[in-house]
Design a protein around this motif. Structure first.
Motif, PDB file in Angstrom:
ATOM      1  N   UNK A   1       0.792  -1.389   0.069  1.00 48.08           N
ATOM      2  CA  UNK A   1       0.042   0.014   0.037  1.00 48.08           C
ATOM      3  C   UNK A   1       0.890   1.466   0.076  1.00 48.08           C
ATOM      4  N   UNK A   2       1.998   1.305   0.942  1.00 48.90           N
ATOM      5  CA  UNK A   2       2.921   2.486   0.775  1.00 48.90           C
ATOM      6  C   UNK A   2       3.445   2.553  -0.511  1.00 48.90           C
ATOM      7  N   UNK A   3       3.888   1.548  -1.201  1.00 51.45           N
ATOM      8  CA  UNK A   3       4.667   1.808  -2.545  1.00 51.45           C
ATOM      9  C   UNK A   3       3.377   2.098  -3.602  1.00 51.45           C
ATOM     10  N   UNK A   4       2.203   1.799  -3.424  1.00 55.56           N
ATOM     11  CA  UNK A   4       1.207   2.330  -4.192  1.00 55.56           C
ATOM     12  C   UNK A   4       0.919   3.750  -4.104  1.00 55.56           C
ATOM     13  N   UNK A   5       1.001   4.179  -2.807  1.00 59.03           N
ATOM     14  CA  UNK A   5       0.830   5.762  -2.511  1.00 59.03           C
ATOM     15  C   UNK A   5       2.022   6.508  -2.964  1.00 59.03           C
ATOM     16  N   UNK A   6       3.153   6.039  -2.866  1.00 61.30           N
ATOM     17  CA  UNK A   6       4.318   6.941  -3.412  1.00 61.30           C
ATOM     18  C   UNK A   6       4.369   6.881  -5.208  1.00 61.30           C
ATOM     19  N   UNK A   7       3.934   5.932  -5.626  1.00 60.58           N
ATOM     20  CA  UNK A   7       3.739   5.781  -6.991  1.00 60.58           C
ATOM     21  C   UNK A   7       2.765   6.789  -7.282  1.00 60.58           C
ATOM     22  N   UNK A   8       1.654   6.755  -6.677  1.00 57.10           N
ATOM     23  CA  UNK A   8       0.584   7.770  -7.268  1.00 57.10           C
ATOM     24  C   UNK A   8       1.239   9.203  -7.055  1.00 57.10           C
ATOM     25  N   UNK A   9       1.915   9.485  -5.834  1.00 60.74           N
ATOM     26  CA  UNK A   9       2.439  10.926  -5.845  1.00 60.74           C
ATOM     27  C   UNK A   9       3.234  11.149  -6.786  1.00 60.74           C
ATOM     28  N   UNK A  10       4.094  10.199  -7.299  1.00 63.81           N
ATOM     29  CA  UNK A  10       5.358  10.342  -8.136  1.00 63.81           C
ATOM     30  C   UNK A  10       4.507  10.809  -9.752  1.00 63.81           C
ATOM     31  N   UNK A  11       3.485   9.882  -9.828  1.00 63.59           N
ATOM     32  CA  UNK A  11       2.923  10.132 -11.215  1.00 63.59           C
ATOM     33  C   UNK A  11       2.255  11.447 -11.179  1.00 63.59           C
ATOM     34  N   UNK A  12       1.416  12.003 -10.363  1.00 58.99           N
ATOM     35  CA  UNK A  12       0.833  12.966 -10.002  1.00 58.99           C
ATOM     36  C   UNK A  12       1.766  14.113 -10.441  1.00 58.99           C
ATOM     37  N   UNK A  13       2.789  14.201  -9.670  1.00 59.81           N
ATOM     38  CA  UNK A  13       3.733  15.241  -9.570  1.00 59.81           C
ATOM     39  C   UNK A  13       4.580  15.309 -11.051  1.00 59.81           C
ATOM     40  N   UNK A  14       4.760  14.274 -11.579  1.00 62.52           N
ATOM     41  CA  UNK A  14       5.329  14.134 -12.969  1.00 62.52           C
ATOM     42  C   UNK A  14       4.474  14.723 -13.784  1.00 62.52           C
ATOM     43  N   UNK A  15       3.147  14.494 -14.070  1.00 63.72           N
ATOM     44  CA  UNK A  15       2.214  15.101 -14.797  1.00 63.72           C
ATOM     45  C   UNK A  15       1.975  16.624 -14.681  1.00 63.72           C
ATOM     46  N   UNK A  16       2.010  16.942 -13.504  1.00 61.78           N
ATOM     47  CA  UNK A  16       1.805  18.626 -12.923  1.00 61.78           C
ATOM     48  C   UNK A  16       2.945  19.263 -13.579  1.00 61.78           C
ATOM     49  N   UNK A  17       4.203  18.668 -13.191  1.00 60.94           N
ATOM     50  CA  UNK A  17       5.476  19.483 -13.655  1.00 60.94           C
ATOM     51  C   UNK A  17       5.435  19.357 -14.742  1.00 60.94           C
ATOM     52  N   UNK A  18       5.277  18.244 -15.591  1.00 58.24           N
ATOM     53  CA  UNK A  18       5.366  18.446 -17.255  1.00 58.24           C
ATOM     54  C   UNK A  18       4.381  19.422 -17.678  1.00 58.24           C
ATOM     55  N   UNK A  19       3.136  19.609 -17.395  1.00 57.25           N
ATOM     56  CA  UNK A  19       2.314  20.586 -17.713  1.00 57.25           C
ATOM     57  C   UNK A  19       2.904  21.899 -17.393  1.00 57.25           C
ATOM     58  N   UNK A  20       3.300  22.062 -16.222  1.00 61.32           N
ATOM     59  CA  UNK A  20       3.932  23.539 -16.123  1.00 61.32           C
ATOM     60  C   UNK A  20       4.988  23.764 -16.988  1.00 61.32           C
ATOM     61  N   UNK A  21       6.110  22.985 -17.428  1.00 60.92           N
ATOM     62  CA  UNK A  21       7.124  23.127 -18.258  1.00 60.92           C
ATOM     63  C   UNK A  21       6.399  23.435 -19.643  1.00 60.92           C
ATOM     64  N   UNK A  22       5.282  23.038 -20.087  1.00 58.28           N
ATOM     65  CA  UNK A  22       4.789  23.379 -21.226  1.00 58.28           C
ATOM     66  C   UNK A  22       3.946  24.373 -21.199  1.00 58.28           C
ATOM     67  N   UNK A  23       3.499  25.024 -20.356  1.00 55.50           N
ATOM     68  CA  UNK A  23       2.535  26.052 -20.290  1.00 55.50           C
ATOM     69  C   UNK A  23       2.925  27.281 -19.423  1.00 55.50           C
ATOM     70  N   UNK A  24       3.796  27.111 -18.426  1.00 59.18           N
ATOM     71  CA  UNK A  24       4.216  28.226 -17.513  1.00 59.18           C
ATOM     72  C   UNK A  24       4.991  29.231 -18.360  1.00 59.18           C
ATOM     73  N   UNK A  25       4.736  30.505 -18.326  1.00 62.52           N
ATOM     74  CA  UNK A  25       5.579  31.425 -19.052  1.00 62.52           C
ATOM     75  C   UNK A  25       7.246  31.624 -18.689  1.00 62.52           C
ATOM     76  N   UNK A  26       7.295  31.271 -17.274  1.00 62.45           N
ATOM     77  CA  UNK A  26       8.533  31.077 -16.681  1.00 62.45           C
ATOM     78  C   UNK A  26       9.290  30.247 -17.379  1.00 62.45           C
ATOM     79  N   UNK A  27       8.948  28.719 -17.660  1.00 64.52           N
ATOM     80  CA  UNK A  27       9.676  27.644 -17.966  1.00 64.52           C
ATOM     81  C   UNK A  27       9.505  27.328 -19.379  1.00 64.52           C
ATOM     82  N   UNK A  28       8.218  27.968 -20.093  1.00 64.16           N
ATOM     83  CA  UNK A  28       7.847  27.495 -21.221  1.00 64.16           C
ATOM     84  C   UNK A  28       8.847  27.800 -22.409  1.00 64.16           C
TER      85      UNK A  28
END
Length: 377
Positions: free
Chosen positions: A1-28
């Motif tokens: 269960x603990x591993x699944x939680x960490x995986x979920x956090x990593x998946x969510x964070x990776x997607x969010x950071x990727x979206x920020x890199x593609x859309x944020x004026x600072x990083x885009x």
């Protein structure tokens, strides 16, 4: 269960950071999009492991198509393209890099056939075609991965900036560890079949560290470095090359002049100090201190402090920081610098850290750098 939680956090964070890199004026920008796609490929790989752990594939068999997509083969390609564009000094024809995606396509088709094709076979006998498919997948894992890792490392050596080269090497090391572990799993699979899933889970947890690390150390600091380099190129110094050379010599050969008793704005040492700051802009050096200034003026460090305090009622640090703040204000109001981060501007004007920059700016102007930019935008 603990591993699944960490995986979920990593998946969510990776997607969010990727979206920020593609859309944020600072990083885009066109470079960071490759890093964003690399993060998406990591998140997709972690998603497959999470679905497998939670037995979603067994409950919903039609989702098995997700499992056969070889996103792992896309990771080194996107990392290579990111690094090659970041270094920007490699003789590489980017229009011909499409072939780098072919191994991912081959392994995806191969995994798909082995997953769905073999299950539909009436005969249990494995055909020559199936063997060819399996070999092609092994070629991707055991030949393409080492090749792309080697090419990426060679490209990193073209980097001219120490900080950039150091971070890119760290990124390459994480990639090497992840892909190297994957290759070991494939090689040792016949001897550790029951442990493959657990090994993949551990690999996924390590990948979470990679996502966290890229989020701050990588993207932010490289952006800051690029901004500072561009700001440095845009800043127009009023001094000529000959004056700059003369200043450098002055640090090594201080002028020995007797101290003047009267301390006022007409004091020759104070006039020289004002010239050093306003014309030669010595405050841009973040390591500037009383000793170096005293050496240039040919007086003692204590006399430098006495000089500044008697005339301005400020200590040495505040006096120098005031020049830095004024330069920051000038650059903020200059439209050429509107797209650069405030921290990059502050560091390029001589502040040694974010905290020192913000505290000094607010102390002198009564507002934060961001508030100042918004007020005069």
């Amino acid at each position: 269960m603990f591993k699944l939680v960490l995986l979920s956090i990593a998946i969510f964070q990776g997607i969010i950071i990727g979206i920020i890199l593609l859309s944020s004026p600072f990083f885009k920008n066109k470079i960071n999009k490759f890093l964003a796609f690399a993060l998406f490929s990591i998140s997709f790989s972690l998603l497959k492991i999470a679905l497998d752990i939670s037995q979603i594939f067994e409950v919903y068999p039609f989702l098995r198509f997700i499992e056969v997509i070889d996103s792992e083969a896309l990771l080194p390609v996107f990392v290579f393209l990111f690094i090659a564009h970041q270094v920007n000094n490699v003789k590489l024809n980017f229009r011909k890099t499409f072939w780098l995606f072919i191994p991912a396509l081959i392994s995806t088709l191969g995994f798909g056939y082995l997953e769905f094709g073999l299950n539909n076979e009436i005969s249990e006998e494995i055909s020559l075609y199936n063997i060819v498919i399996a070999i092609s997948i092994l070629v991707v894992l055991l030949i393409f991965y080492p090749y792309i890792l080697y090419k990426t490392y060679k490209v990193i050596q073209y980097s001219k900036h120490k900080l950039e080269k150091k971070w890119l090497t760290y990124l390459w090391s994480f990639e090497l560890f992840i892909l190297g572990s994957l290759m070991l799993i494939v090689i040792l699979a016949p001897f550790m079949i029951s442990e493959i899933l657990n090994t993949l889970q551990i690999l996924a947890l390590i990948s979470t560290l990679l996502v966290h690390w890229i989020a701050y150390t990588g993207v932010y600091k490289l952006k800051l470095l690029n901004d500072r380099n561009k700001i440095k190129n845009l800043i127009k110094y009023s001094k000529s090359e000959s004056e700059a050379a003369h200043t450098f010599e002055s640090f090594e050969q201080p002028i020995a002049i007797k101290k003047q008793i009267v301390i006022s704005e007409d004091n020759s040492y104070y006039q020289k100090l004002e010239n050093l700051c306003s014309v030669q802009q010595i405050y841009r050096d973040s390591s500037l201190d009383r000793n170096s200034v005293a050496e240039v003026l040919g007086i003692s460090p204590s006399y430098v402090s006495q000089l500044i305090n008697s005339i301005t009622s400020e200590n040495f640090s505040t006096y120098i920081n005031r020049y830095r703040v004024e330069e920051v204000k000038r650059l903020i109001l200059d439209q050429e610098f509107k797209n650069y981060s405030l921290l990059a501007i502050g560091l390029e004007c001589g502040f040694s850290s974010k905290t020192t920059f913000h505290n000094s700016f607010k102390k002198i102007t009564g507002m934060t750098p961001n508030a100042y930019r918004k007020k005069y935008k």
